[in-house]
Design a protein around this motif. Structure first.
Motif, PDB file in Angstrom:
ATOM      1  N   ARG A   1     -56.739 -48.655  25.378  1.00 17.83           N
ATOM      2  CA  ARG A   1     -56.759 -49.693  26.426  1.00 17.83           C
ATOM      3  C   ARG A   1     -58.020 -49.577  27.272  1.00 17.83           C
ATOM      4  O   ARG A   1     -58.635 -50.595  27.628  1.00 17.83           O
ATOM      5  CB  ARG A   1     -55.517 -49.566  27.300  1.00 17.83           C
ATOM      6  N   ASP A   2     -58.424 -48.358  27.592  1.00 15.49           N
ATOM      7  CA  ASP A   2     -59.631 -48.170  28.402  1.00 15.49           C
ATOM      8  C   ASP A   2     -60.859 -48.747  27.701  1.00 15.49           C
ATOM      9  O   ASP A   2     -61.756 -49.297  28.352  1.00 15.49           O
ATOM     10  CB  ASP A   2     -59.853 -46.678  28.677  1.00 15.49           C
ATOM     11  N   ARG A   3     -60.880 -48.631  26.365  1.00 14.50           N
ATOM     12  CA  ARG A   3     -62.044 -49.139  25.637  1.00 14.50           C
ATOM     13  C   ARG A   3     -61.984 -50.654  25.432  1.00 14.50           C
ATOM     14  O   ARG A   3     -63.003 -51.349  25.505  1.00 14.50           O
ATOM     15  CB  ARG A   3     -62.172 -48.463  24.282  1.00 14.50           C
ATOM     16  N   THR A   4     -60.797 -51.186  25.176  1.00 11.28           N
ATOM     17  CA  THR A   4     -60.691 -52.580  24.718  1.00 11.28           C
ATOM     18  C   THR A   4     -60.024 -53.531  25.707  1.00 11.28           C
ATOM     19  O   THR A   4     -60.183 -54.746  25.580  1.00 11.28           O
ATOM     20  CB  THR A   4     -59.868 -52.633  23.422  1.00 11.28           C
ATOM     21  N   GLY A   5     -59.244 -52.996  26.634  1.00 13.55           N
ATOM     22  CA  GLY A   5     -58.458 -53.860  27.517  1.00 13.55           C
ATOM     23  C   GLY A   5     -57.144 -54.324  26.920  1.00 13.55           C
ATOM     24  O   GLY A   5     -56.366 -55.008  27.594  1.00 13.55           O
ATOM     25  N   LEU A   6     -56.859 -53.948  25.679  1.00 10.84           N
ATOM     26  CA  LEU A   6     -55.601 -54.343  25.053  1.00 10.84           C
ATOM     27  C   LEU A   6     -54.429 -53.643  25.743  1.00 10.84           C
ATOM     28  O   LEU A   6     -54.493 -52.462  26.058  1.00 10.84           O
ATOM     29  CB  LEU A   6     -55.610 -53.994  23.561  1.00 10.84           C
ATOM     30  N   ARG A   7     -53.330 -54.379  25.916  1.00 11.19           N
ATOM     31  CA  ARG A   7     -52.184 -53.820  26.638  1.00 11.19           C
ATOM     32  C   ARG A   7     -50.880 -53.935  25.833  1.00 11.19           C
ATOM     33  O   ARG A   7     -49.797 -53.690  26.376  1.00 11.19           O
ATOM     34  CB  ARG A   7     -52.014 -54.529  27.990  1.00 11.19           C
ATOM     35  N   THR A   8     -50.975 -54.322  24.581  1.00  9.93           N
ATOM     36  CA  THR A   8     -49.798 -54.425  23.723  1.00  9.93           C
ATOM     37  C   THR A   8     -49.900 -53.387  22.621  1.00  9.93           C
ATOM     38  O   THR A   8     -50.928 -53.284  21.943  1.00  9.93           O
ATOM     39  CB  THR A   8     -49.674 -55.823  23.103  1.00  9.93           C
ATOM     40  N   VAL A   9     -48.812 -52.616  22.450  1.00 10.94           N
ATOM     41  CA  VAL A   9     -48.770 -51.565  21.426  1.00 10.94           C
ATOM     42  C   VAL A   9     -47.670 -51.891  20.430  1.00 10.94           C
ATOM     43  O   VAL A   9     -46.526 -52.158  20.812  1.00 10.94           O
ATOM     44  CB  VAL A   9     -48.500 -50.186  22.055  1.00 10.94           C
ATOM     45  N   ALA A  10     -48.016 -51.880  19.158  1.00  9.32           N
ATOM     46  CA  ALA A  10     -47.037 -52.079  18.081  1.00  9.32           C
ATOM     47  C   ALA A  10     -46.806 -50.752  17.385  1.00  9.32           C
ATOM     48  O   ALA A  10     -47.758 -50.062  17.004  1.00  9.32           O
ATOM     49  CB  ALA A  10     -47.532 -53.124  17.086  1.00  9.32           C
ATOM     50  N   LEU A  11     -45.537 -50.384  17.230  1.00  8.24           N
ATOM     51  CA  LEU A  11     -45.163 -49.117  16.606  1.00  8.24           C
ATOM     52  C   LEU A  11     -44.590 -49.391  15.221  1.00  8.24           C
ATOM     53  O   LEU A  11     -43.606 -50.130  15.084  1.00  8.24           O
ATOM     54  CB  LEU A  11     -44.120 -48.386  17.456  1.00  8.24           C
ATOM     55  N   GLY A  12     -45.177 -48.823  14.173  1.00 12.06           N
ATOM     56  CA  GLY A  12     -44.704 -49.056  12.812  1.00 12.06           C
ATOM     57  C   GLY A  12     -44.866 -47.830  11.948  1.00 12.06           C
ATOM     58  O   GLY A  12     -45.547 -46.866  12.305  1.00 12.06           O
ATOM     59  N   GLY A  13     -44.231 -47.861  10.786  1.00  9.15           N
ATOM     60  CA  GLY A  13     -44.257 -46.731   9.864  1.00  9.15           C
ATOM     61  C   GLY A  13     -42.958 -45.951   9.921  1.00  9.15           C
ATOM     62  O   GLY A  13     -42.246 -45.944  10.931  1.00  9.15           O
TER      63      GLY A  13
END
Length: 845
Positions: free
Chosen positions: A786-798
């Motif tokens: 988030r600090d690098r990109t500003g993205l605030r949504t996390v998807a958990l998979g696997g």
């Protein structure tokens, strides 16, 4: 759907034994069947009407909405107001009581016309007043039957033609299909009550069903969904069933699997050795009674269900369960258990209200829950959870017994009818051959199974369902897509395979196929792919497969392509795209994707599995990963976690001393060979797999050194962490900047685990701290992204996120730090849901 009608004056009609009443609506008397009500309606009462039956007494507040329809009926006397409209409805609208619902809705609003199934859904023509038609259209879209899924309703205007009454027409000609009938659903409460009623003509009928329950997908041979296009076509209806089938006021109105003891399928029991000296089959009640006696004696019976054969034995008989485990070559993999009722389920497992709701729902999946009362230890050896389900067919109910039957066990092991690694058996002759040596008897019936469908498996995490295997009861319900996809077929992966087709804004995932390590399973994939293409009408212009060059599913796609392009998709990118897709993330959006599993082919040729991706559909950038450790000998290190533990010890600079349980578990000769492999990299590939780190820690603490099935060590470790409860500390794990992605080096963590083990820390405590550490790592890496990109949504998979302790902890930490967390809810986090991600990535590329 229930239509409300106010009873301003309700009078019981003499001579009908209290089953019928007159309802006075604006001066017009209507006759209503009130036999389903618990009490007779008093004058002035309000009732809910469904297909000619008063089904519930309601209060005035709930009845207000019903006045709309009645007022419209009153205004509909003027023929000059009449208009005619045509509605084309798509979705899951066949085999779910949709045409009877349309009939009941139209007749209650005094509309005339007809409804029919087509190859694309349902077509309706209705004629009446404009206001009545508006009400009809609203109810069509917003109040369909419980099992229906309405995708689209297309409306057009026609010239009025007059006429009286409303009819259900024969289905239109088969064409390019684009609809699916309902998945198979469990026996409804009404049918269960009739099954137990000695006065009912379907008392003890093993195939009792109605429009609200019973087989659907598994008996469909073509669309439109009608009797003639199911495996019930070979069972002509008797006069009594035909009358029910054609009666709009009957619960079996246009129920395609309708049957009774006079005209339906029949059960029989085959015993002995079918190839040499089998006894003559016995039928009906004799077959059922004998099967129950065999189960009570500790024998193993193959039982033909909705989507295939199961192998059944008494779950409370340790000798029977051990023998089934030996015959099936099951190793230590747990068996699922079917229990007689919810009360028994509560005795054998610790169930939350959410889990009870899943158990008793129409889908009736296997629900994973903590053990409570011990069944035979051999049911789920060393496993903290029990997979439990309730009866979902009438035959299951009869196996446990009705009132007056001799007592029998209240818990049956019910496992797929196959040898480990093979697909489930559906054909009767094939069952006699393939299950010989596994079963002592075959309880079967003469209704063919057209589409194989194994049981679904699910669990709950923080109150929300988490699918583990999506099959019976769920497949092949469509999944809505966030953007248009061209006609495509995705092959899925090699483990827990399920394929999928898509076109436009919908994808259809197949039922569970299995692991691609047996030729029969590859053949089953071909059959399932053909069936799902036929049922959906999707004609794939391209195929999609995993990037791994040696996956059998990938080779299958290449062989099937026949000149069509085959798009190859990186495994972990597909995991995250699947989660993005089911949550409606748009084509141009990105998320932080955390993909943790056991094995996946990386773009650098390494075995990935501990990945943090900056992920869209079109591309995925590797932001961070678990540090590489050698995977020596491939499957040898997967089946023997002590090998992975020793690789991590070497990476962490820790000597292989015998006071570490993993070292002690490794024979000296194997240590020497393994040391050579690690020193020379011979027969080794680097892996960043989080699943293999779980294996290593399970061996380091001494709880699992060898496994019989995938993720066994991680499951044991999760159970220990859950038994311990929350901890207030975490192990250190260094995150290092490199020229490429960040690297989370597990060396410090491994050193801390070994220090705790040497200090005598309980295995459960170490397991709990380890889970807390991995959850904290997820949150830390997401924060850096988030600090690098500003993205605030996390998807958990696997597949690692099948771990309830880890998923719950990671979800809470991420949410507390302000992230929007996307977790799988419609599809499994493991490879069973990966085909959806493959489809979306290929479409966006």
């Amino acid at each position: 759907m229930c239509l409300g009608i106010p009873g301003q004056v309700v009078e019981i009609v003499p001579g009908y034994e209290g089953q019928l009443a007159l309802v006075d609506v604006e001066g017009a008397a209507r006759r209503v069947n009130v036999g389903m009500l618990d009490a007779q309606p008093a004058p002035g009462a309000w009732v809910l009407i469904h297909m000619g039956f008063a089904v519930e007494l309601i209060d005035a507040d709930r009845a207000r909405g019903a006045l709309e329809g009645l007022e419209l009926m009153g205004r509909g006397r003027d023929e000059d107001q009449r208009v005619r409209r045509r509605y084309a409805v798509t979705g899951v609208v066949q085999g779910v009581g949709f045409r009877p619902f349309v009939y009941a809705t139209a007749t209650a609003l005094a509309l005339t016309g007809q409804v029919s199934n087509t190859a694309t859904g349902v077509t309706i023509e209705v004629e009446g007043t404009p206001d009545a038609l508006d009400t009809f259209a609203r109810r069509l879209r917003t109040e369909p039957p419980p099992l229906a899924v309405v995708e689209t309703v297309t409306e057009s205007t026609m010239d009025p033609v007059g006429g009286t009454g409303f009819t259900i027409e024969e289905s239109g000609p088969a064409g390019r299909s684009r609809t699916l009938a309902s998945p198979d659903v469990a026996t409804c409460a009404d049918c269960r009550a009739e099954l137990r009623d000695p006065e009912n003509r379907r008392h003890r009928h093993p195939f009792i069903t109605c429009v609200n329950c019973g087989p659907r997908l598994t008996i469909i041979t073509a669309l439109p969904y009608d009797r003639e296009t199911t495996t019930m076509a070979g069972f002509p209806m008797c006069d009594a069933c035909r009358q029910e089938y054609e009666d709009p006021a009957d619960r079996r109105f246009h129920a395609q699997p309708i049957a009774c003891p006079d005209c339906g399928p029949r059960i029989e029991l085959v015993t002995g050795d079918p190839g040499r000296h089998a006894w003559p089959p016995v039928h009906g009640e004799t077959a059922l009674r004998t099967a129950r006696e065999l189960l009570a004696q500790g024998r193993i019976v193959a039982v033909k269900g909705l989507g295939g054969y199961h192998l059944a034995c008494d779950a409370r008989d340790p000798h029977a369960v051990a023998e089934l485990r030996r015959r099936k070559r099951r190793g230590g993999k747990p068996f699922a258990v079917m229990v007689a009722d919810l009360a028994t389920a509560r005795r054998v497992a610790v169930l939350t209200a959410d889990e009870e709701h899943l158990l008793a729902g129409a889908q009736r999946p296997i629900v994973l829950a903590p053990k409570r009362e011990a069944l035979a230890d051999e049911v789920a050896p060393g496993n903290p959870d029990l997979g439990v389900m309730l009866p979902y067919t009438p035959l299951h109910e009869l196996l446990f017994g009705l009132d007056g039957d001799p007592p029998m066990t209240d818990a049956l092991v019910l496992t797929s009818g196959n040898v480990a690694g093979e697909p489930i058996v559906t054909d009767d002759a094939d069952a006699l051959r393939r299950l010989a040596g596994l079963a002592d008897a075959w309880l079967r019936h003469d209704r063919p199974i057209h589409v194989p469908c194994d049981d679904s498996v699910t669990r709950t995490v923080a109150g929300a369902p988490l699918p583990v295997r999506r099959s019976r009861g769920y497949a092949p319900l469509p999944v809505a897509l966030p953007f248009d996809v061209p006609p495509s077929l995705a092959a899925g992966a090699d483990l827990k395979n399920a394929c999928a087709v898509a076109e436009g804004r919908y994808a259809w995932l197949s039922p569970h196929v299995g692991d691609m390590d047996d030729r029969r399973t590859v053949d089953a994939l071909t059959s399932v792919a053909n069936q799902i293409e036929d049922l959906t009408g999707v004609r794939p212009a391209r195929l999609v497969a995993d990037a791994h060059p040696d996956y059998r599913s990938t080779r299958w796609a290449l062989e099937r392509a026949a000149g069509r392009p085959v798009h190859r998709v990186q495994h972990h990118h597909a995991h995250i795209a699947a989660v993005m897709g089911e949550h409606g993330i748009g084509a141009g959006e990105q998320v932080i994707g955390v993909a943790f599993d056991g094995t996946g082919y990386g773009t650098d040729g390494a075995v990935w599995g501990g990945e943090v991706l900056l992920c869209g559909y079109k591309a995925a950038e590797r932001f961070a990963h678990l540090g590489y450790v050698p995977l020596a000998g491939g499957d040898a290190s997967v089946l023997r976690p002590y090998r992975m533990a020793l690789a991590h010890l070497r990476h962490a600079g820790i000597d292989w001393a015998d006071d570490v349980p993993a070292v002690a578990a490794c024979p000296q000769a194997e240590r020497d060979v393994l040391a050579h492999q690690l020193d020379t990299a011979f027969g080794s590939v680097p892996t960043s797999s989080m699943g293999r780190l779980f294996d290593a820690v399970a061996s380091l603490v001494g709880v699992k050194h060898e496994v019989d099935y995938e993720a066994e060590a991680a499951i044991v470790l999760e159970g220990l962490a859950r038994s311990h409860g929350p901890v207030g500390r975490a192990y250190p794990i260094g995150v290092h900047d490199t020229d490429g992605p960040l690297v989370a080096d597990p060396a410090e963590l491994v050193r801390a685990v070994v220090a705790d083990v040497r200090a005598g820390a309980p295995a459960a405590e170490v397991a709990a701290v380890f889970h807390a550490t991995v959850a904290a790592l997820v949150a830390d890496l997401a924060g850096r992204a988030r600090d690098r990109t500003g993205l605030r949504t996390v998807a958990l998979g696997g597949g690692v996120f099948q771990n309830a302790v880890l998923l719950d902890a990671a979800d809470r930490l991420l949410s507390d730090r302000g992230f929007t967390v996307l977790r799988p809810s419609l599809l499994p986090p493991n490879d069973g849901g990966i085909a959806l991600g493959q489809l979306l990535i290929a479409a966006a590329s």
